[in-house]
Design a protein around this motif. Structure first.
Motif, PDB file in Angstrom:
ATOM      1  N   THR A   6       0.195   8.068   0.481  1.00 23.34           N
ATOM      2  CA  THR A   6       1.139   7.200  -0.224  1.00 23.34           C
ATOM      3  C   THR A   6       2.256   6.729   0.702  1.00 23.34           C
ATOM      4  OG1 THR A   6       0.693   8.366  -2.299  1.00 23.34           O
ATOM      5  CG2 THR A   6       2.676   7.008  -2.205  1.00 23.34           C
ATOM      6  N   VAL A   7       2.793   7.653   1.507  1.00 26.98           N
ATOM      7  CA  VAL A   7       3.851   7.296   2.465  1.00 26.98           C
ATOM      8  C   VAL A   7       3.334   6.265   3.458  1.00 26.98           C
ATOM      9  CG1 VAL A   7       5.297   8.147   4.347  1.00 26.98           C
ATOM     10  CG2 VAL A   7       5.090   9.483   2.244  1.00 26.98           C
ATOM     11  N   LYS A   8       2.109   6.471   3.933  1.00 33.13           N
ATOM     12  CA  LYS A   8       1.504   5.528   4.874  1.00 33.13           C
ATOM     13  C   LYS A   8       1.335   4.156   4.224  1.00 33.13           C
ATOM     14  CE  LYS A   8      -2.516   4.815   7.866  1.00 33.13           C
ATOM     15  NZ  LYS A   8      -3.843   5.331   8.300  1.00 33.13           N
ATOM     16  N   ASP A   9       0.914   4.156   2.954  1.00 35.48           N
ATOM     17  CA  ASP A   9       0.747   2.888   2.234  1.00 35.48           C
ATOM     18  C   ASP A   9       2.060   2.125   2.151  1.00 35.48           C
ATOM     19  OD1 ASP A   9      -1.944   3.229   1.823  1.00 35.48           O
ATOM     20  OD2 ASP A   9      -1.741   4.043  -0.203  1.00 35.48           O
ATOM     21  N   HIS A  14       5.895  -2.176   3.916  1.00 32.61           N
ATOM     22  CA  HIS A  14       7.155  -2.666   4.497  1.00 32.61           C
ATOM     23  C   HIS A  14       6.888  -3.531   5.728  1.00 32.61           C
ATOM     24  CE1 HIS A  14      10.532  -0.886   2.283  1.00 32.61           C
ATOM     25  NE2 HIS A  14       9.687   0.067   1.963  1.00 32.61           N
ATOM     26  N   PHE A  15       5.868  -3.175   6.506  1.00 33.27           N
ATOM     27  CA  PHE A  15       5.503  -3.988   7.668  1.00 33.27           C
ATOM     28  C   PHE A  15       5.027  -5.363   7.216  1.00 33.27           C
ATOM     29  CE2 PHE A  15       2.218  -5.220  10.892  1.00 33.27           C
ATOM     30  CZ  PHE A  15       3.106  -5.509  11.919  1.00 33.27           C
ATOM     31  N   ILE A  16       4.268  -5.403   6.125  1.00 33.99           N
ATOM     32  CA  ILE A  16       3.799  -6.673   5.569  1.00 33.99           C
ATOM     33  C   ILE A  16       4.975  -7.515   5.086  1.00 33.99           C
ATOM     34  CG2 ILE A  16       2.538  -7.682   3.615  1.00 33.99           C
ATOM     35  CD1 ILE A  16       0.536  -5.370   3.927  1.00 33.99           C
ATOM     36  N   VAL A  17       5.941  -6.855   4.435  1.00 30.35           N
ATOM     37  CA  VAL A  17       7.135  -7.569   3.953  1.00 30.35           C
ATOM     38  C   VAL A  17       7.896  -8.187   5.119  1.00 30.35           C
ATOM     39  CG1 VAL A  17       9.362  -7.308   2.792  1.00 30.35           C
ATOM     40  CG2 VAL A  17       7.360  -6.137   1.890  1.00 30.35           C
ATOM     41  N   TYR A 228      -4.183 -11.078   7.510  1.00 30.07           N
ATOM     42  CA  TYR A 228      -3.920  -9.634   7.577  1.00 30.07           C
ATOM     43  C   TYR A 228      -3.114  -9.134   6.380  1.00 30.07           C
ATOM     44  CZ  TYR A 228      -1.615  -5.302   8.812  1.00 30.07           C
ATOM     45  OH  TYR A 228      -1.104  -4.022   8.764  1.00 30.07           O
ATOM     46  N   PRO A 229      -1.896  -9.673   6.129  1.00 35.13           N
ATOM     47  CA  PRO A 229      -1.095  -9.107   5.035  1.00 35.13           C
ATOM     48  C   PRO A 229      -1.710  -9.312   3.661  1.00 35.13           C
ATOM     49  CG  PRO A 229      -0.055 -11.081   5.903  1.00 35.13           C
ATOM     50  CD  PRO A 229      -1.179 -10.755   6.823  1.00 35.13           C
ATOM     51  N   PHE A 230      -2.381 -10.451   3.445  1.00 38.21           N
ATOM     52  CA  PHE A 230      -2.943 -10.720   2.128  1.00 38.21           C
ATOM     53  C   PHE A 230      -4.084  -9.758   1.824  1.00 38.21           C
ATOM     54  CE2 PHE A 230      -4.587 -13.191  -1.394  1.00 38.21           C
ATOM     55  CZ  PHE A 230      -3.441 -13.762  -1.917  1.00 38.21           C
ATOM     56  N   SER A 231      -4.972  -9.547   2.806  1.00 37.01           N
ATOM     57  CA  SER A 231      -6.100  -8.635   2.611  1.00 37.01           C
ATOM     58  C   SER A 231      -5.620  -7.207   2.395  1.00 37.01           C
ATOM     59  CB  SER A 231      -7.051  -8.688   3.818  1.00 37.01           C
ATOM     60  OG  SER A 231      -7.561  -9.988   4.003  1.00 37.01           O
ATOM     61  N   VAL A 232      -4.657  -6.781   3.198  1.00 35.82           N
ATOM     62  CA  VAL A 232      -4.145  -5.415   3.093  1.00 35.82           C
ATOM     63  C   VAL A 232      -3.412  -5.205   1.768  1.00 35.82           C
ATOM     64  CG1 VAL A 232      -2.558  -3.720   4.095  1.00 35.82           C
ATOM     65  CG2 VAL A 232      -4.004  -5.102   5.580  1.00 35.82           C
ATOM     66  N   ILE A 245       4.851  -2.737  -5.788  1.00 37.09           N
ATOM     67  CA  ILE A 245       4.600  -3.600  -4.629  1.00 37.09           C
ATOM     68  C   ILE A 245       5.575  -4.778  -4.634  1.00 37.09           C
ATOM     69  CG2 ILE A 245       2.952  -5.240  -3.617  1.00 37.09           C
ATOM     70  CD1 ILE A 245       0.725  -3.309  -4.414  1.00 37.09           C
ATOM     71  N   ASN A 246       5.711  -5.435  -5.788  1.00 41.26           N
ATOM     72  CA  ASN A 246       6.622  -6.583  -5.866  1.00 41.26           C
ATOM     73  C   ASN A 246       8.080  -6.172  -5.694  1.00 41.26           C
ATOM     74  OD1 ASN A 246       4.796  -8.646  -6.075  1.00 41.26           O
ATOM     75  ND2 ASN A 246       4.796  -8.701  -8.293  1.00 41.26           N
ATOM     76  N   LEU A 247       8.399  -4.938  -6.113  1.00 47.38           N
ATOM     77  CA  LEU A 247       9.757  -4.429  -5.919  1.00 47.38           C
ATOM     78  C   LEU A 247      10.061  -4.306  -4.427  1.00 47.38           C
ATOM     79  CD1 LEU A 247      12.158  -3.326  -7.660  1.00 47.38           C
ATOM     80  CD2 LEU A 247      11.317  -1.059  -7.108  1.00 47.38           C
ATOM     81  N   THR A 248       9.106  -3.758  -3.680  1.00 53.25           N
ATOM     82  CA  THR A 248       9.260  -3.643  -2.225  1.00 53.25           C
ATOM     83  C   THR A 248       9.330  -5.022  -1.581  1.00 53.25           C
ATOM     84  OG1 THR A 248       7.981  -1.585  -2.300  1.00 53.25           O
ATOM     85  CG2 THR A 248       8.326  -2.578  -0.136  1.00 53.25           C
ATOM     86  N   MET A 249       8.568  -5.980  -2.160  1.00 48.53           N
ATOM     87  CA  MET A 249       8.563  -7.338  -1.636  1.00 48.53           C
ATOM     88  C   MET A 249       9.945  -7.987  -1.713  1.00 48.53           C
ATOM     89  SD  MET A 249       5.623  -8.080  -0.409  1.00 48.53           S
ATOM     90  CE  MET A 249       3.936  -7.481  -0.463  1.00 48.53           C
ATOM     91  N   ASN A 250      10.814  -7.432  -2.565  1.00 52.90           N
ATOM     92  CA  ASN A 250      12.149  -8.004  -2.686  1.00 52.90           C
ATOM     93  C   ASN A 250      13.018  -7.724  -1.474  1.00 52.90           C
ATOM     94  OD1 ASN A 250      12.830  -9.374  -5.421  1.00 52.90           O
ATOM     95  ND2 ASN A 250      11.431  -7.716  -5.896  1.00 52.90           N
ATOM     96  N   LEU A 251      12.531  -6.907  -0.554  1.00 54.59           N
ATOM     97  CA  LEU A 251      13.224  -6.737   0.713  1.00 54.59           C
ATOM     98  C   LEU A 251      12.927  -7.906   1.658  1.00 54.59           C
ATOM     99  CD1 LEU A 251      12.752  -2.908   1.350  1.00 54.59           C
ATOM    100  CD2 LEU A 251      14.874  -4.096   0.790  1.00 54.59           C
TER     101      LEU A 251
END
Length: 305
Positions: A6-9, A14-17, A228-232, A245-251
């Motif tokens: 989960t931490v890795k995910d 965050h890298f994708i964001v 890359y980001p879309f597939s992952v 996921i969308n909450l993290t995307m707010n960064l």
């Protein structure tokens, strides 16, 4: 082991964001208007995913009914990206990203409708707080009202296709979903080209030609910032909640605004009130997990009692 996974995910997320925070800047660096830009982006992405499927020997076999559903989501993605880049052109990358910060709160209302669950009261309260943050921005950055409004539409579309992708990800591989969605987004942009002339471009003609470094920025946008980001992300939807996921995307606005100021300089510097309004939006989003945890704990105590 599950905690480590989960931490890795979340680290990958965050890298994708961070990568997506760079897309609004690329949209300004590329000279093409919004629709042509989306056409080339999705074309490059579709070809890139097709190449990955070929080398990985993945299957593209999906039932016709499911292909229609996936490609329908692809049209939503195309509209999202068109409005996203259009917003950045109408205003600035920072204003565009501020509007995109409302994505998770749109999700809070859309997800219950799609999954037929109740809307939580505190999500409504947070929505009101977000509106107050937007009003602060509108009041002091009135010259950007159209760009911010388009960004809000883009955020709504992003929330909608994310929820729908969350359902699709349970039945199909990330490569299948990404390929058919990018193909649909590309075809939709192509079909839309004759109808939008004069709406989102200053010229009354379609601009096909690249200039200067456009080819490089388009390759980065299509491959690094899309395939890359879309597939992952589609893969992560199998293990992480869509709202999380969308909450993290707010960064993304935080990363994007910082990158915009660093790369584009003075043109991206806004008034203090703009950053106050953006901070209000981000705080309302970050408060959500606290309220959500409190609500679940209250229900658990009530059930045990």
């Amino acid at each position: 082991m599950l905690i480590r996974r989960t931490v890795k995910d979340y680290l990958i997320l965050h890298f994708i964001v961070l990568i997506w925070g760079f897309t609004a800047i690329l949209g300004l660096l590329i000279s093409l208007p919004s629709l042509e830009l989306v056409f080339y982006r999705t074309l490059i992405a579709a070809v890139g995913v097709a190449g990955m499927i070929y080398f990985k020997k993945e299957s593209l076999v999906v039932s016709p009914a499911q292909i229609i559903k996936i490609m329908g989501v692809g049209i939503l993605i195309s509209l999202h990206w068109i409005t996203f880049f259009w917003s950045a052109r109408l205003a600035t990358a920072s204003v565009c990203l501020a509007g995109m910060a409302t994505t998770s709160l749109w999700t809070a209302f859309i997800e219950p409708l799609v999954n037929r669950t109740k809307v939580k009261w505190y999500e409504v309260v947070l929505g009101v707080i977000v509106i107050s943050g937007l009003l602060v921005i509108f009041q002091f950055e009135s010259g950007y009202w159209l760009g911010l409004s388009v960004a809000l539409v883009s955020a709504f579309l992003a929330a909608l296709f994310s929820v729908l992708n969350g359902r699709l990800s349970q039945r199909h591989s990330p490569y299948q979903i990404t390929f058919y969605e990018m193909l649909a987004a590309c075809l939709f942009a192509l079909l839309m080209l004759p109808f939008y002339t004069g709406l989102m471009t200053q010229e009354n003609s379609i601009q096909w030609m690249w200039t200067d470094w456009d080819w490089l920025w388009l390759l980065i946008l299509g491959l690094v910032c899309t395939v890359y980001p879309f597939s992952v992300t589609v893969e992560l939807m199998k293990r992480l909640p869509v709202f999380s996921i969308n909450l993290t995307m707010n960064l993304e606005p935080v990363y994007g605004i910082l990158l915009a100021v660093m790369i584009l300089g003075e043109s991206e510097k806004m008034t203090t009130q703009f950053y106050i309004g953006t901070l209000i939006i981000l705080l309302s989003v970050l408060i959500y997990p606290v309220l959500n945890f409190w609500n679940k704990r209250r229900k658990a105590v009530r059930t045990l009692g």
